[in-house]
Motif scaffolding. Structure first.
Motif, mmCIF file in Angstrom:
data_model
loop_
_atom_site.group_PDB
_atom_site.id
_atom_site.type_symbol
_atom_site.label_atom_id
_atom_site.label_comp_id
_atom_site.label_asym_id
_atom_site.label_seq_id
_atom_site.Cartn_x
_atom_site.Cartn_y
_atom_site.Cartn_z
ATOM 1 N N GLY A 1 -4.062 -2.135 15.845
ATOM 2 C CA GLY A 1 -3.648 -1.457 14.185
ATOM 3 C C GLY A 1 -2.972 -2.435 13.648
ATOM 4 O O GLY A 1 -2.567 -3.575 13.979
ATOM 5 N N GLN A 2 -2.879 -2.024 12.363
ATOM 6 C CA GLN A 2 -1.960 -3.035 11.890
ATOM 7 C C GLN A 2 -0.513 -2.788 12.025
ATOM 8 O O GLN A 2 0.297 -4.463 11.520
ATOM 9 N N GLY A 3 0.509 -2.649 12.890
ATOM 10 C CA GLY A 3 1.344 -2.534 12.602
ATOM 11 C C GLY A 3 2.834 -1.631 11.984
ATOM 12 O O GLY A 3 2.284 -1.644 10.643
ATOM 13 N N THR A 4 3.592 -1.393 12.524
ATOM 14 C CA THR A 4 4.618 -1.100 11.876
ATOM 15 C C THR A 4 6.554 -1.461 12.435
ATOM 16 O O THR A 4 6.156 -1.823 13.116
ATOM 17 N N GLN A 5 7.332 -1.959 11.281
ATOM 18 C CA GLN A 5 7.969 -2.091 11.418
ATOM 19 C C GLN A 5 9.055 -1.522 12.042
ATOM 20 O O GLN A 5 10.087 -0.729 11.897
ATOM 21 N N VAL A 6 10.451 -1.713 13.391
ATOM 22 C CA VAL A 6 11.468 -1.292 13.894
ATOM 23 C C VAL A 6 12.742 -2.464 13.627
ATOM 24 O O VAL A 6 12.589 -2.933 14.166
ATOM 25 N N THR A 7 13.661 -1.718 13.137
ATOM 26 C CA THR A 7 14.304 -2.658 12.420
ATOM 27 C C THR A 7 16.015 -1.319 13.478
ATOM 28 O O THR A 7 16.099 -0.794 12.737
ATOM 29 N N VAL A 8 16.472 -1.891 14.190
ATOM 30 C CA VAL A 8 17.962 -1.197 15.193
ATOM 31 C C VAL A 8 19.344 -1.915 14.406
ATOM 32 O O VAL A 8 19.118 -3.484 14.927
ATOM 33 N N SER A 9 19.949 -2.069 14.192
ATOM 34 C CA SER A 9 21.672 -2.562 13.904
ATOM 35 C C SER A 9 21.939 -1.816 13.045
ATOM 36 O O SER A 9 22.124 -0.381 12.241
ATOM 37 N N SER A 10 23.056 -2.682 13.073
ATOM 38 C CA SER A 10 24.297 -1.254 12.556
ATOM 39 C C SER A 10 25.124 -1.847 11.355
ATOM 40 O O SER A 10 25.753 -1.021 10.752
#
Length: 126
Positions: A117-126
Motif C-alpha cells: 500500500g502507499q503508507g500512512t504517517q504516524v507521528t508520536v511526539s509531545s
C-alpha cells in the motif's frame, strides 16, 4: 491486488491510533498480510503479520503487548490497533502481502513482500 492504508496521524506519547488496510481484487492465495514501518534513515521493518494458513498473528518484539492486528474478511480489511505509543513508533506504516506462502521465520521481513500500500504517517511526539 491493491492495498490502501489509512488512519495515521499525530498523537502524544501514551496515546492510541488504529490503522486500516483495505484490499481490492482477488485475494485468493495471498498470504501472509503484514504491517511494516519505516522511520527516516532506517530500513523498513516488520511490525505484525497474519497468516491465513495457520491463522496466527505474529508481532515484532518492539510492539508486543501494545499493538494488535485484526482482520475483517467481510470488509477485506486488516487493522492495526496501536496503544501506548512511543516516540520510537514514529514512522510511515505500510501494509503488504504476497502471492505465495512464506515460512514463519521470514514473515516479518519486508523484502519477501510483493504488493504494498502507499503508507500512512504516524507521528508520536509531545
Amino acid at each position: 491486488v491493491q492495498l490502501q492504508a489509512s488512519g495515521g496521524g499525530f498523537v502524544q506519547p501514551g496515546g492510541s491510533l488504529k490503522l486500516s488496510c483495505t484490499f481490492s481484487g482477488d485475494m485468493s492465495g495471498y498470504s501472509p498480510i503484514g504491517w511494516f514501518r519505516q522511520a527516516p534513515g532506517k530500513e523498513r521493518e516488520g511490525v505484525s503479520v497474519t497468516d491465513r494458513w495457520d491463522g496466527r498473528v505474529r508481532y515484532a518484539d518492539s510492539v508486543k503487548g501494545r499493538f494488535t492486528m485484526t482482520r475483517d474478511k467481510a470488509k477485506s480489511t486488516v487493522y492495526l490497533s496501536m496503544d501506548d505509543l512511543r516516540p520510537e513508533d514514529t514512522a510511515v506504516y505500510y501494509c503488504a502481502t504476497r502471492k505465495n506462502r512464506l515460512i514463519t521465520s521470514a514473515q516479518l521481513t519486508a523484502a519477501h513482500y510483493e504488493y504494498w500500500g502507499q503508507g500512512t504517517q504516524v507521528t508520536v511526539s509531545s
